[in-house]
Design a protein around this motif. Structure first.
Motif, short mmCIF file in Angstrom:
data_model
loop_
_atom_site.label_atom_id
_atom_site.label_comp_id
_atom_site.label_asym_id
_atom_site.label_seq_id
_atom_site.Cartn_x
_atom_site.Cartn_y
_atom_site.Cartn_z
N THR A 141 0.69 -1.21 0.00
CA THR A 141 0.13 0.04 -0.04
C THR A 141 0.76 1.14 0.10
N VAL A 142 0.32 2.24 -0.34
CA VAL A 142 1.34 3.61 -0.26
C VAL A 142 1.89 3.96 1.04
N LYS A 143 0.84 3.63 2.06
CA LYS A 143 1.31 3.91 3.45
C LYS A 143 2.34 2.82 3.96
N GLU A 144 2.47 1.74 3.63
CA GLU A 144 3.50 0.79 3.66
C GLU A 144 4.75 1.09 2.93
N LEU A 145 4.57 1.70 1.53
CA LEU A 145 5.78 1.98 1.18
C LEU A 145 6.42 3.28 1.74
N MET A 146 5.56 4.19 2.29
CA MET A 146 6.07 5.55 2.94
C MET A 146 6.79 5.01 4.24
N ALA A 147 6.25 3.90 4.95
CA ALA A 147 6.75 3.56 6.06
C ALA A 147 8.06 2.97 5.87
N LEU A 148 8.23 2.47 4.84
CA LEU A 148 9.67 1.74 4.34
C LEU A 148 10.62 2.94 4.27
N HIS B 279 2.75 1.51 14.07
CA HIS B 279 4.25 1.04 13.84
C HIS B 279 4.23 -0.38 12.88
N ARG B 280 2.84 -1.13 12.84
CA ARG B 280 2.73 -2.21 12.27
C ARG B 280 2.71 -2.21 10.82
N LEU B 281 2.51 -0.81 10.17
CA LEU B 281 2.66 -0.70 8.84
C LEU B 281 4.07 -1.11 8.52
N GLU B 282 5.11 -0.60 8.99
CA GLU B 282 6.51 -0.93 8.67
C GLU B 282 6.79 -2.37 8.87
N VAL B 283 6.23 -3.08 9.79
CA VAL B 283 6.43 -4.52 10.19
C VAL B 283 5.82 -5.25 8.99
N ILE B 284 4.53 -4.98 8.61
CA ILE B 284 3.73 -5.69 7.70
C ILE B 284 4.52 -5.61 6.30
N ALA B 285 4.95 -4.34 5.83
CA ALA B 285 5.94 -4.02 4.58
C ALA B 285 7.08 -4.85 4.59
N ARG B 286 7.76 -4.87 5.75
CA ARG B 286 8.98 -5.71 5.74
C ARG B 286 8.64 -7.26 5.71
N LYS B 287 7.75 -7.66 6.31
CA LYS B 287 7.30 -9.19 6.20
C LYS B 287 7.04 -9.59 4.73
N LYS B 288 6.39 -8.65 3.84
CA LYS B 288 6.09 -8.93 2.64
C LYS B 288 7.52 -9.03 1.90
#
Length: 65
Positions: free
Chosen positions: A19-26, A35-44
């Motif tokens: 998602t755009v938010k996950e990308l931004m968190a990374l 904080h879960r956004l960054e965690v989910i994105a890294r897991k992906k």
């Protein structure tokens, strides 16, 4: 020191759906209270890496003792 590391298929492309938010968190944007956004994105990213290159998942530190 100018050592280069050779990674087989290192220039191959992979596709990850974020998602755009996950990308931004990374990229370093902080979503206070989520904080879960960054965690989910890294897991992906890790899942795609493991699936694409058949890498065994890392053993959690707690299981090494």
């Amino acid at each position: 020191m100018n050592a280069s590391i050779k990674i087989p298929h290192g220039d191959d492309k992979v596709t990850v759906e974020l998602t755009v938010k996950e990308l931004m968190a990374l990229t370093g944007v902080r979503f206070h209270g989520n904080h879960r956004l960054e965690v989910i994105a890294r897991k992906k990213l890790n899942n795609i890496l493991e699936e694409t290159f058949e890498i065994e998942p890392a053993v959690p530190y707690q299981l090494l003792s």
